[in-house]
Design an enzyme around this catalytic site. Structure first.
Site, PDB file in Angstrom:
ATOM      1  N   LYS A   1       0.724 -27.694   0.038  1.00  0.00           N
ATOM      2  CA  LYS A   1       1.266 -27.212   1.754  1.00  0.00           C
ATOM      3  C   LYS A   1       0.748 -27.263   2.787  1.00  0.00           C
ATOM      4  O   LYS A   1       0.234 -27.305   3.031  1.00  0.00           O
ATOM      5  CB  LYS A   1       1.802 -25.663   1.401  1.00  0.00           C
ATOM      6  CG  LYS A   1       2.550 -25.050   0.306  1.00  0.00           C
ATOM      7  CD  LYS A   1       2.677 -23.598   0.337  1.00  0.00           C
ATOM      8  CE  LYS A   1       3.013 -22.686  -0.876  1.00  0.00           C
ATOM      9  NZ  LYS A   1       5.124 -23.163  -0.973  1.00  0.00           N
TER      10      LYS A   1
ATOM     11  N   ARG B   1       6.753 -19.837 -11.589  1.00  0.00           N
ATOM     12  CA  ARG B   1       7.677 -19.589 -12.365  1.00  0.00           C
ATOM     13  C   ARG B   1       6.445 -20.059 -14.441  1.00  0.00           C
ATOM     14  O   ARG B   1       7.108 -19.948 -15.408  1.00  0.00           O
ATOM     15  CB  ARG B   1       8.885 -20.611 -12.062  1.00  0.00           C
ATOM     16  CG  ARG B   1       8.697 -21.537 -12.557  1.00  0.00           C
ATOM     17  CD  ARG B   1       9.785 -22.508 -12.030  1.00  0.00           C
ATOM     18  NE  ARG B   1       9.696 -22.702 -10.565  1.00  0.00           N
ATOM     19  CZ  ARG B   1      10.671 -22.593  -9.640  1.00  0.00           C
ATOM     20  NH1 ARG B   1      12.276 -23.825 -10.038  1.00  0.00           N
ATOM     21  NH2 ARG B   1      11.074 -22.633  -8.409  1.00  0.00           N
TER      22      ARG B   1
HETATM   23  N1  BES Z   1       5.777 -18.874  -3.243  1.00  0.00           N
HETATM   24  C1  BES Z   1       6.465 -19.810  -2.959  1.00  0.00           C
HETATM   25  C2  BES Z   1       7.549 -19.225  -2.690  1.00  0.00           C
HETATM   26  C3  BES Z   1       7.435 -19.004  -1.143  1.00  0.00           C
HETATM   27  C4  BES Z   1       7.597 -20.253  -0.161  1.00  0.00           C
HETATM   28  C5  BES Z   1       7.691 -18.190  -1.056  1.00  0.00           C
HETATM   29  C6  BES Z   1       7.765 -20.181   0.990  1.00  0.00           C
HETATM   30  C7  BES Z   1       7.506 -17.777   0.550  1.00  0.00           C
HETATM   31  C8  BES Z   1       8.022 -18.599   1.901  1.00  0.00           C
HETATM   32  C9  BES Z   1       6.907 -20.922  -4.517  1.00  0.00           C
HETATM   33  O1  BES Z   1       6.169 -21.063  -5.251  1.00  0.00           O
HETATM   34  C10 BES Z   1       6.398 -21.955  -3.865  1.00  0.00           C
HETATM   35  O2  BES Z   1       5.962 -22.271  -3.502  1.00  0.00           O
HETATM   36  N2  BES Z   1       8.633 -22.638  -4.141  1.00  0.00           N
HETATM   37  C11 BES Z   1       8.569 -23.833  -4.155  1.00  0.00           C
HETATM   38  C12 BES Z   1       9.246 -24.221  -5.612  1.00  0.00           C
HETATM   39  C13 BES Z   1       9.487 -25.492  -4.923  1.00  0.00           C
HETATM   40  C14 BES Z   1       8.061 -26.799  -5.279  1.00  0.00           C
HETATM   41  C15 BES Z   1      10.623 -26.134  -6.016  1.00  0.00           C
HETATM   42  C16 BES Z   1       9.879 -23.093  -2.800  1.00  0.00           C
HETATM   43  O3  BES Z   1      10.334 -22.275  -2.824  1.00  0.00           O
HETATM   44  O4  BES Z   1       9.835 -24.305  -1.864  1.00  0.00           O
HETATM   45 ZN    ZN Z   2       4.170 -22.022  -4.747  1.00  0.00          ZN
END
Ligand code: BES
Ligand code: ZN
Ligand code: ZN
Length: 500
Positions: free
Chosen positions: A280, A354
């Site tokens: 990230k 997931r």
């Molecule tokens: N933990 C994150 C989701 C998240 C992101 C929660 C920002 C709160 C704030 C999750 O693991 C994630 O990174 N999801 C990605 C999925 C994508 C790569 C398909 C997302 O939502 O960007």
């Molecule tokens: Zn993530």
């Protein structure tokens, strides 16, 4: 805990006999009148309330606060605006009480009383009123100060809140109930707010174990070797990038006949989500300690149910690990084998939630529960669908849907259902494995994530609650305090309280 010192009690006493630092009295904008009791109080203080109303310095607008300093037995009489009566609700009440409590604390007040009859409305019962007032005070005053070392003596606290009741009821049960719920919410906030270098998978597992032994819950903690032996290939894949070892925590509570099938709660427990090899970028990497929010909420939900002796059997399953980039990380294009034997093609290591949940859900389904509910900070897309206001969920069963909607209304936690239309499945087709874990374009992010999870629960009634956005608050407002919110704790306890 930030506000463990506060205690709420009810007291039957005439208004004019109260001795306290402050007394809150509520007024509707369209009913700025003093009843007999208030007239008596006003007389004692020389008519100051009446004159504030007459000279228009207090109008009763929603959220308006007018403090009248007396330096007598009640040092401050605080007039609280409730707005128009027909727009008043338990939600308005909760926000007003929480904001007033915060204001009093920040002004240095250490104790206050509330004349609860003045906050009443024909739309709700006294018991609900007392429960919501107690909950609003205790959650509204939350602060996380664990890591502050300077000027600790200058931090302001409220020590005592007294609910002044006119009626014959003592409301002990309602105050006790709300205090247990508030404690569960605040402990959830504390542990989510705990930094990721401290709240590691091992730390959270140990925390759960200690809490279980205090509460009399059954608790099993599986370590990395055991998780590998159990063939939870997706969970192990995610955990592989971190120097910290994963844990799987299973908690059980029996509140009714052991023959009755349990309700299973599965909570996502990523103690820090860096994104893994799909790292990230800043600032999206910030706050990713909140990615354990589902697991931490689940642990405190079962604890509260046990403390309240709710007549339901529960099992909580929380996969705990970190998502980190390293030479041992799982990769895009990897194919992992889940606990139920399905093969999963990885496309983005940041969609790790997931992957830990699919194994935990398949494990939960094997226990043949009457329903499975998972709680997860699963997607950033949750922000797109409902913003900071509400939590999206999906559900496969009408009875469960009714329970969620009903407890959402009662707990004042806003949830809204998203559809699981079959077309969404298309995007999860893989060229090499049984499924892909994400769609190609990130479209309908909340739903495609849910669609993936659905493969692992089989026919068992299931709900998935995506707290990706609502786990965290950027503002100090009403019952919210900047930082972790304790999302789903009030909702789930409310649902389990009436589970049939
Ligand atoms: N933990 C994150 C989701 C998240 C992101 C929660 C920002 C709160 C704030 C999750 O693991 C994630 O990174 N999801 C990605 C999925 C994508 C790569 C398909 C997302 O939502 O960007
Ligand atoms: Zn993530
Ligand atoms: Zn995550």
């Amino acid at each position: 805990m930030g506000n463990s010192a506060i205690s709420v009690k009810a007291l039957k006493i005439e208004l004019s006999k109260i001795k306290d630092n402050a007394l809150l009295v509520g007024f509707f904008k369209d009913r700025l009148i003093l009843n007999a009791e208030l007239k008596g109080l006003d007389r004692k203080f020389g008519g100051i309330i009446d004159s504030c109303i007459k000279d228009n310095s207090f109008k009763g607008e929603r959220g308006e606060l007018k403090g009248i300093y007396t330096d007598k037995s009640i040092k401050n009489i605080v007039l609280v605006g409730l707005g128009e009566e027909d727009k008043y609700s338990l939600e308005a009440l909760s926000a007003i009480i929480a904001d007033s409590s915060k204001r009093l604390r920040d002004n240095g007040t250490e104790s206050f009383s509330i004349f609860i009859d003045s906050f009443k409305n024909s739309k709700f019962q006294d018991k609900e009123l007392v429960e919501k007032i107690t909950l609003s005070i205790l959650t509204g005053l939350y602060k996380f100060i664990e890591y502050k070392t300077k000027d600790k003596d200058k931090i302001k606290y409220i020590k005592q809140a007294t609910l002044i009741t006119g009626s014959g009821n003592d409301f002990e049960k309602e105050i006790k109930y709300a205090s247990v719920v508030a404690e569960a919410v605040n402990k959830t906030r504390d542990l989510i707010n705990t930094p990721p270098n401290v709240a590691t998978p091992e730390y959270v597992a140990q925390y759960a174990k200690e809490l279980a032994s205090k509460t009399g819950l059954k608790c099993i903690v599986f370590d990395e070797n055991q998780i590998k032996k159990m063939k939870m290939g997706c969970f192990i894949g995610v955990a592989g990038g971190s120097a910290l070892k994963p844990r799987l925590v299973v908690l059980e509570y029996y509140g009714t006949d052991k023959k009755q099938k349990p309700v299973a709660i599965v909570g996502k427990g990523i103690t820090f989500d860096s994104g893994g090899l799909n790292l990230k970028p800043y600032p999206y990497i910030l706050n990713m300690k909140d990615d354990k929010g589902g697991a931490v909420a689940s642990i405190h939900i079962i604890e509260a149910c046990a403390r309240l002796k709710l007549p339901v059997n529960l099992i909580v399953i929380t996969p705990l690990c970190e998502n980190m980039p390293s030479g041992t990380s799982y990769r895009p294009d990897d194919v992992l084998t889940a606990y139920n034997g399905m093969t999963v093609e990885i496309k983005n290591t940041d969609a790790e939630g997931r992957m830990v949940l699919c194994d935990a859900l398949a494990y939960a389904a094997e226990k043949k529960p009457q329903a499975v509910i998972d709680i997860a900070t699963l997607t950033g897309a949750s922000l797109v669908v409902l913003g900071y206001v509400g939590t999206p969920y999906v559900c496969t069963n009408e009875g469960l849907r009714k329970k969620i909607n009903n407890s959402s209304a009662k707990s004042l936690e806003k949830l809204w259902e998203m559809p699981l239309w079959q077309e969404y499945e298309e995007s999860l087709k893989s060229d090499v494995a049984d499924v892909k874990h994400i769609g190609d374009e990130g479209e309908a992010g909340v739903i495609t994530a849910a669609m993936f999870l659905k493969y692992f629960v089989g026919e068992i009634p299931w709900a998935h609650i995506d707290i990706g956005t609502t786990v965290w608050s950027k503002v100090d407002k009403g019952m919210l305090t900047k930082g972790a919110t304790g999302a789903t704790v009030r909702l789930m306890i409310e649902m389990l309280r009436e589970w049939k």
